[in-house]
Every structure is written in structure tokens, then in C-alpha cells.
Design an enzyme around this catalytic site. Structure first.
Site, PDB file in Angstrom:
ATOM      1  N   GLU A 407      47.317  42.095  -7.481  1.00  0.00           N
ATOM      2  CA  GLU A 407      46.769  41.072  -6.586  1.00  0.00           C
ATOM      3  C   GLU A 407      46.071  39.943  -7.329  1.00  0.00           C
ATOM      4  O   GLU A 407      46.211  38.773  -6.971  1.00  0.00           O
ATOM      5  CB  GLU A 407      45.812  41.729  -5.583  1.00  0.00           C
ATOM      6  CG  GLU A 407      46.481  42.500  -4.472  1.00  0.00           C
ATOM      7  CD  GLU A 407      46.986  43.880  -4.892  1.00  0.00           C
ATOM      8  OE1 GLU A 407      47.695  44.524  -4.099  1.00  0.00           O
ATOM      9  OE2 GLU A 407      46.646  44.321  -6.041  1.00  0.00           O
ATOM     10  N   GLN A 429      49.485  43.019   1.074  1.00  0.00           N
ATOM     11  CA  GLN A 429      50.194  44.040   1.844  1.00  0.00           C
ATOM     12  C   GLN A 429      49.287  44.624   2.927  1.00  0.00           C
ATOM     13  O   GLN A 429      49.710  44.835   4.061  1.00  0.00           O
ATOM     14  CB  GLN A 429      50.697  45.132   0.905  1.00  0.00           C
ATOM     15  CG  GLN A 429      51.815  45.968   1.493  1.00  0.00           C
ATOM     16  CD  GLN A 429      52.492  46.795   0.426  1.00  0.00           C
ATOM     17  OE1 GLN A 429      51.896  47.774  -0.057  1.00  0.00           O
ATOM     18  NE2 GLN A 429      53.699  46.415   0.041  1.00  0.00           N
ATOM     19  N   PHE A 430      48.042  44.869   2.577  1.00  0.00           N
ATOM     20  CA  PHE A 430      46.985  45.207   3.520  1.00  0.00           C
ATOM     21  C   PHE A 430      45.745  44.431   3.101  1.00  0.00           C
ATOM     22  O   PHE A 430      45.479  44.277   1.904  1.00  0.00           O
ATOM     23  CB  PHE A 430      46.690  46.708   3.528  1.00  0.00           C
ATOM     24  CG  PHE A 430      47.811  47.548   4.077  1.00  0.00           C
ATOM     25  CD1 PHE A 430      47.864  47.859   5.429  1.00  0.00           C
ATOM     26  CD2 PHE A 430      48.822  48.003   3.251  1.00  0.00           C
ATOM     27  CE1 PHE A 430      48.905  48.617   5.947  1.00  0.00           C
ATOM     28  CE2 PHE A 430      49.863  48.758   3.752  1.00  0.00           C
ATOM     29  CZ  PHE A 430      49.913  49.064   5.110  1.00  0.00           C
ATOM     30  N   ASP A 432      42.821  45.246   2.956  1.00  0.00           N
ATOM     31  CA  ASP A 432      41.948  46.068   2.107  1.00  0.00           C
ATOM     32  C   ASP A 432      42.198  45.800   0.625  1.00  0.00           C
ATOM     33  O   ASP A 432      41.284  45.886  -0.191  1.00  0.00           O
ATOM     34  CB  ASP A 432      42.208  47.556   2.372  1.00  0.00           C
ATOM     35  CG  ASP A 432      42.214  47.913   3.837  1.00  0.00           C
ATOM     36  OD1 ASP A 432      41.346  48.684   4.267  1.00  0.00           O
ATOM     37  OD2 ASP A 432      43.105  47.422   4.559  1.00  0.00           O
ATOM     38  N   PHE A 433      43.457  45.478   0.285  1.00  0.00           N
ATOM     39  CA  PHE A 433      43.823  45.355  -1.128  1.00  0.00           C
ATOM     40  C   PHE A 433      43.307  44.063  -1.759  1.00  0.00           C
ATOM     41  O   PHE A 433      43.472  43.851  -2.965  1.00  0.00           O
ATOM     42  CB  PHE A 433      45.346  45.431  -1.283  1.00  0.00           C
ATOM     43  CG  PHE A 433      45.950  46.741  -0.844  1.00  0.00           C
ATOM     44  CD1 PHE A 433      45.162  47.844  -0.561  1.00  0.00           C
ATOM     45  CD2 PHE A 433      47.320  46.861  -0.691  1.00  0.00           C
ATOM     46  CE1 PHE A 433      45.712  49.047  -0.142  1.00  0.00           C
ATOM     47  CE2 PHE A 433      47.892  48.059  -0.283  1.00  0.00           C
ATOM     48  CZ  PHE A 433      47.082  49.156  -0.016  1.00  0.00           C
ATOM     49  N   ILE A 434      42.656  43.232  -0.971  1.00  0.00           N
ATOM     50  CA  ILE A 434      42.073  42.011  -1.531  1.00  0.00           C
ATOM     51  C   ILE A 434      41.014  42.346  -2.573  1.00  0.00           C
ATOM     52  O   ILE A 434      40.706  41.533  -3.449  1.00  0.00           O
ATOM     53  CB  ILE A 434      41.455  41.138  -0.408  1.00  0.00           C
ATOM     54  CG1 ILE A 434      41.143  39.723  -0.909  1.00  0.00           C
ATOM     55  CG2 ILE A 434      40.189  41.773   0.164  1.00  0.00           C
ATOM     56  CD1 ILE A 434      42.347  38.887  -1.196  1.00  0.00           C
ATOM     57  N   HIS A 474      43.327  51.329   4.476  1.00  0.00           N
ATOM     58  CA  HIS A 474      44.311  50.476   5.133  1.00  0.00           C
ATOM     59  C   HIS A 474      43.820  49.995   6.496  1.00  0.00           C
ATOM     60  O   HIS A 474      44.626  49.593   7.332  1.00  0.00           O
ATOM     61  CB  HIS A 474      45.640  51.219   5.321  1.00  0.00           C
ATOM     62  CG  HIS A 474      46.302  51.632   4.050  1.00  0.00           C
ATOM     63  ND1 HIS A 474      45.886  52.712   3.318  1.00  0.00           N
ATOM     64  CD2 HIS A 474      47.351  51.100   3.371  1.00  0.00           C
ATOM     65  CE1 HIS A 474      46.653  52.842   2.246  1.00  0.00           C
ATOM     66  NE2 HIS A 474      47.547  51.876   2.246  1.00  0.00           N
TER      67      HIS A 474
END
Length: 668
Positions: A407, A429-430, A432-434, A474
Site C-alpha cells: 500500500e 482492497q479494504f 483497514d489496509f490503509i 476487514h
């Protein structure tokens, strides 16, 4: 005994075909930053500049690389690359103004030393986190490749920075995408005071390129002829055969990490060894011995540069100090955006939220013919939610790009695309993954325009939210992390029509936008949506219902939870406000409704403490206190991570607590 200038060089200069003109230019371009540095060290001791990161002993690298590149090719330098700036012929008075925090500098006093960029000279300055530079270089090189410019992008770091994850991500992306990036590592022996044997175990940092399938070279960073000749050869090849190349320059830092650090941690024997390899002293001796430079010419060059330095310092010192202006500061956080309205057409069709986002994204790709979409699995697979399904067939893989799982590097590459004038949409993608790309969002994208007038023309799509039994990693709705950060815009639609129109505006806006899309609404909410391209302005809330007894404020899935509760009580006369835009926030609509009804309840899906409901509540207390008939009520989810199984997730969410709190507030 021979004079210093006539001593035999301690650097071996191999046979070459360089002209005398180029050799003299190399020498002069090294001499100038050395003389500037010597002057800056005096000014530092006098308290006239606040900090200095010395590149003494490393000038051959900055100068050799810069002269090997074309003026239109971007360079991303670091602290110790003054020679990049001077070789690109930035006026000294502007550099001096930058270092003294004067208005004539490049950051208007908002950042210091070499933390700046300038499009005029195709230089992109660093941020203190070091690693993001490599990812940004990827983006600039990607733009060059997409536009078939046949240009190289050069980026610098020290050996210490190579331990950062961002750098490894960027190397991998550059290799996979075959980007023409010249990755320059200045291995100068110490990361601040930590010697190389405590930083990595490989013999040479150039060896790391093998793991990325990348070409690498080791170059004597104190030998300016070797630097210039080899980099000229390598970059010429990269232009015709685009690919990344990793260069490890062996050199040494003759002064501290910054002047306050000192060099007591360096053995004197090591200092003496490298002092004998000084790139300027040795090259001067070589030029004089080969009758390319005379002592008289050398004296003239020094006198000219010293006069230029003194003259420009006088001019800088004469500049007035910056006068703090609140309006100037606030107005420079974002690039000015002239909203252009594209009106809705009369023809509509029923769309789910997910379809409206997909259609809006596709129409924006048609509207902006160089817009790039990047994300994990967004190409042939169409993304995990199938929003970009079929996009590759229509727009091609250059514009719809699968990315490695990294990311940070991809967000940084989006920043590089913006620097090169290309818009991009990055799908997380979600949402949360930021967290894996948090640094470039809050420290690079958010601050770029404020720091040096460079916009970040990027939309980050954030599939988010609970209610789908996806568990702690997620299900987050983390908008409050970003509404807190000046320089970011945050949009959060609850309906298909809003999602389509606001997404078009987000892509048109030249500023960084985080676009939240609630996963539980993707396929559960339907609405008639105009079929053509249209826009909706930011900062305008939607009043979904008119009432007199209470104001209900929500956004995202919480809007539907609130509407469901109101439907169960048709006798409640409520103003129902869907914020849609969290930053900028429509305080005018919020305040007007609160003053009308006298009671306000705010529903959010996120946990309570530190959420946006808290800020709205504080704003209401500060601006509408005398109109309120009851305390502002916040309703939010539990102060826990988000659980997986339905029974626990239902308990966690604020959804089922809202109705009771609404009735209590009405009875207050």
C-alpha cells in the site's frame, strides 16, 4: 614538498573520452556547493540558519548524476545533495531564503533545509521519513513510461534508509512494472552514528537488487569521472530500454549526520583515510597535472563563486521576515478547486451502490483520458468487489493496473503520477489496509500543497464498515483518522446517486480525497441514478427529512439505521441530515437545523471516543448552545475492536442502540 593542489591524486581516474569543457564543468559544479557549505557552516555557528546537513565529501555523486541527466528529467534528492540543486542552477538567493525561512524560498517558511521541491527545476524534495521518496520516483517514472517520454527518474537515499519497508516496496514495484528509475544509494558508512555492520548483513547493498530481478552497479562515489561516465552510459540505456537500475555509491560522510551530531563516533584513522580521497581536492590535482585547469583559473572560479555567495546572502538578509497571516496559511492547505457542475440528465436507472460506483468510475475514466486506476486485483479480476470488472477490456492494462501487495509504495506512486500531471484512483482492497500506507497519506499527500505548492491529485477508495461478519481486520470505518489531518478531503456517501456524483467530483478535485464506501451497502441499497456523467459538490449535506422536534445526523450505513428507526416512529418530526461530506463539513446545515429543533442526536458506526461525532458535538456546543434544549447526544459503537461472529458484531454496533437513545432525548 609539492603544494596540495599539485599532489598526486589518491583517486585513480581511468582513461576517458570526456572533453575539457565537461571536465571543467564537473569541477566547477562540485566546487560551488563545497564553497556554499563552508559558508553555511559559518552561518550556522552564528545562528543565522537553524540546521545543516553536510554533503562535504559526497559532491561527486550529486554533480555527476545531475549532469548525466537531462534538465527535464526529475531528480528526488536528500539532505546531502546540494550539488543537485546548484547544478540545476537554482538561484542561490532562493536557496538561502529557503534555509533562512524567508518568503522567497520554496516553502514560504513552512519547511526547512532541503525539504522542498520545485517543478521549475524538476526537483522533488524529501520528507524526513526518507522511504517514500522511492515510491514517488516510481510514480514519476510510470508517468514518463505512459506518456512515452523516454525519460529517467533519479532518486537518492542513504544506506540507512534502505532498511525502510517503503524502499523495498518501491524497488519491487519498479522491477515488476519495468520503470526507468535510477535508485541511488549513497553508502557513506553511517546512519547517523550507526555503522553499516549494524544496519545490514549483505556485503554490498547492490546485492539486494538480485532479489528484485534488478540490474545493479557499484560506483566509487568520490570519483566524479566514474560517476558521470557510468551514469551517462546507464541512463542512455534506460531511456531506450526502460527498466530500474540500482546504484550503490561508495563514499563517506566527512561531517556529522547534521552539524549538532559531530563525528566523535568515527575512528580518526577512518576520517583520515577518506579525507585523502576528497573528491574535489583529488580532481583538482588531476586537472592541474593534466594541464586542463590552471591554478590561476582555479583561483578565479573560487573568487567568482565566493562573490556570488556573498552577493546573494546580502540580498537574502535584506529580505523582510515572514509575516504570519492566518488566511494565507489556511488558504494554502488545499489547491484551489473550482467546482464544475455537470448537471444530472433526466434518464435514470435503478442501481445498487456498488453499480453506481462502478459506473461513475468508468465514466470518469472516459472523462479523463489519462486517469489511472491502481490496486490489488483490479485488472482482469475486477477487484475483490468486482467494481472494475471489464475495465481492462475498455481501458487497457496501462490505465487499470494490478499492484503488488504494498500500500505505501502504490500511494507514493500515485503521488509521483500527480507530480507528473496524471490523476489516479487507488483502490484499497479494504479500508483497514490503509494502515500499511498511513505514512504517505498523512505526511506526504496531506502536506504537499501546503509545503511546496504541489497538489496530490489522488482518490483513495476505501471499502469499509461492519455488518458483514468480516472481523477485526476487514470491518473498520476509520474516517476519524483522516478528518483530523489538514490537507485531506473525506467523503462518505450512503446512497447510489450520491456515490456516483461525489466520486466524479473527487476525481475532478486536484486534492487528495479519501472516498469511503460501506461494504454492507454495496448490494443492499438501490436507487434511481442518472445514467450520464454528473457531479455533486463537496461540503453539502443532504436533508433527507424535514422536522421540528429533533435533528438526526449520520453518514454511511448509519444513515439507514437512523431512517429505519424513524420509520418505526412516524410521529417523530425529525430533521434527518446525511452528511455525505465529512471534510469539508456542512456546518451551515448542521447549525441551522440545531437552532430550529433544539435537540441533536449524532449516530456514527465508529467507536465513540475521538470520532467525528465528538467534533460535531463540540461545534454545536460552541456555536448553538443557547438554542439547545438538551445536551447533544452521541451514539456510537463499543470501545472494542470489531468482532467476527454475528452475535458479538450486533452487540458491538451502534445500530440497535440508536432507537432507545433517540426516544430518551425526545423525552428530555
Amino acid at each position: 614538498m609539492k603544494s596540495k593542489t599539485l599532489m598526486e591524486p589518491n583517486i585513480t581516474y581511468q582513461k576517458h573520452t570526456l572533453s575539457s569543457e565537461i571536465l571543467i564543468a564537473l569541477y566547477k559544479n562540485m566546487l560551488k556547493p563545497r564553497l556554499i557549505e563552508e559558508k553555511m557552516l559559518i552561518l550556522l555557528r552564528q545562528g543565522k540558519i537553524s540546521k545543516w546537513f553536510s554533503g562535504i565529501g559526497q559532491e561527486a555523486i550529486s554533480v555527476g548524476v545531475t549532469m548525466a541527466l537531462r534538465p527535464e528529467e526529475y531528480i528526488l534528492p536528500m539532505h546531502r545533495n546540494l550539488g543537485v540543486f546548484t547544478t540545476r542552477e537554482i538561484p542561490l538567493h532562493r536557496l538561502f531564503s529557503q534555509w533562512q525561512g524567508k518568503a522567497n524560498g520554496f516553502t514560504k517558511g513552512r519547511d526547512r533545509s532541503f525539504h522542498f521541491g520545485t517543478q521549475e527545476y524538476n526537483i522533488v524534495g524529501m520528507i524526513s521519513h526518507l522511504g517514500p521518496q522511492f515510491g514517488v520516483a516510481d510514480g514519476i517514472a510510470l508517468a514518463s513510461k505512459l506518456k512515452n517520454k523516454q525519460q529517467v527518474t533519479a532518486v537518492f537515499t542513504g544506506e540507512g534508509g534502505t532498511s525502510e519497508g517503503d524502499i523495498h516496496e518501491a524497488l519491487n514495484v519498479a522491477s515488476v512494472w519495468e520503470l526507468p528509475v535510477l535508485f541511488c544509494i549513497e553508502n557513506n558508512g553511517y546512519g547517523l552514528s550507526t555503522p553499516t555492520h549494524e544496519q545490514y548483513r549483505c556485503k554490498d547493498l547492490a546485492d539486494r537488487a538480485l532479489g528484485y530481478g534488478m540490474e545493479s552497479h557499484i560506483i566509487d562515489g568520490n570519483n566524479v569521472i566514474e560517476v558521470y561516465s557510468k551514469i551517462s552510459e546507464i541512463t542512455a540505456s534506460m531511456r531506450s530500454n526502460p527498466r530500474p537500475v540500482l546504484i550503490e555509491f561508495k563514499t563517506f560522510r566527512m561531517r556529522g549526520h547534521e552539524e549538532a551530531s559531530g563525528t566523535k563516533y568515527v575512528p580518526q584513522e577512518l576520517m583520515d583515510t577518506w579525507a585523502a580521497k576528497d573528491p574535489i581536492d583529488n580532481f583538482r590535482s588531476y586537472l592541474i597535472a593534466n594541464e586542463i585547469l590552471s591554478e590561476k583559473q582555479d583561483a578565479i572560479f573560487k573568487a567568482q563563486y565566493k562573490a556570488e555567495i556573498d552577493t546573494d546572502l546580502v540580498a537574502t538578509n535584506a529580505e523582510s521576515l515572514i509575516i504570519a497571516s492566518e488566511s494565507d496559511e489556511l488558504n494554502d492547505v488545499f489547491q484551489k478547486f473550482e467546482y464544475q457542475e455537470f448537471a444530472e440528465n433526466n434518464k435514470t436507472k435503478e442501481l445498487r451502490l456498488i453499480d453506481a460506483i462502478s459506473e461513475g468510475l468508468k465514466q470518469s475514466m472516459e472523462q479523463h483520458d489519462d486517469l489511472v486506476i491502481m490496486g490489488q486485483d483490479v485488472a482482469e479480476y475486477g477487484g475483490v468487489f468486482k467494481i472494475t470488472d471489464g475495465f481492462v477490456e475498455q481501458f487497457g492494462k496501462d490505465r487499470v493496473r494490478n499492484t503488488p501487495i504494498c500500500e505505501s509504495a502504490i500511494i507514493e506512486a500515485a503521488m509521483g503520477l500527480s507530480i507528473a500531471g496524471i490523476k489516479s484512483v487507488v483502490e484499497l482492497q479494504f479500508g483497514d489496509f490503509i494502515t500499511s500506507g498511513f505514512n504517505p497519506v498523512v505526511n506526504y499527500l496531506a502536506k504537499a500543497h501546503y509545503r511546496w505548492n504541489q497538489n496530490a491529485d489522488i482518490v483513495l477508495r476505501m471499502p469499509c464498515g461492519a455488518g458483514v461478519a468480516a472481523g477485526p481486520f476487514h470491518s473498520q470505518t476509520n474516517e476519524a483518522w483522516f478528518t483530523k489531518t489538514p490537507g485531506l478531503k473525506v467523503i462518505y456517501p450512503a446512497f447510489p446517486k450520491d456515490a456516483k456524483g461525489l466520486l466524479a467530483t473527487a476525481i475532478n478535485d486536484p486534492n487528495p480525497v479519501l472516498f469511503f464506501e460501506h461494504k454492507a451497502l454495496y448490494r443492499s441499497i438501490r436507487q434511481e441514478v442518472p445514467t450520464d456523467y454528473f457531479t455533486i459538490p463537496f461540503g453539502k449535506a443532504a436533508r433527507l427529512r424535514e422536522g421540528e422536534a429533533i435533528t438526526v445526523i449520520a453518514f454511511g450505513a448509519a444513515v439507514h439505521w437512523a431512517l429505519n428507526a424513524l420509520d418505526k416512529h412516524p410521529n417523530i418530526s425529525a430533521d434527518m441530515i446525511d452528511l455525505r461530506s465529512l471534510q469539508p463539513l456542512d456546518t451551515e446545515t448542521i447549525f441551522a437545523s440545531a437552532k430550529k429543533t433544539g435537540k441533536v442526536i449524532i449516530l456514527q458506526e465508529d467507536s465513540l471516543f475521538g470520532g467525528i461525532a465528538s467534533d460535531i458535538s463540540a461545534l454545536l456546543m460552541e456555536n448553538c448552545f443557547e438554542f439547545l434544549d438538551a445536551p447533544v447526544k452521541r451514539v456510537a459503537s463499543m470501545e472494542t475492536p470489531i468482532p467476527f461472529i454475528n452475535q458479538l458484531e450486533d452487540q458491538y454496533l451502534s445500530r440497535d442502540r440508536f432507537e432507545g437513545e433517540l426516544l430518551k432525548l425526545l423525552d428530555y
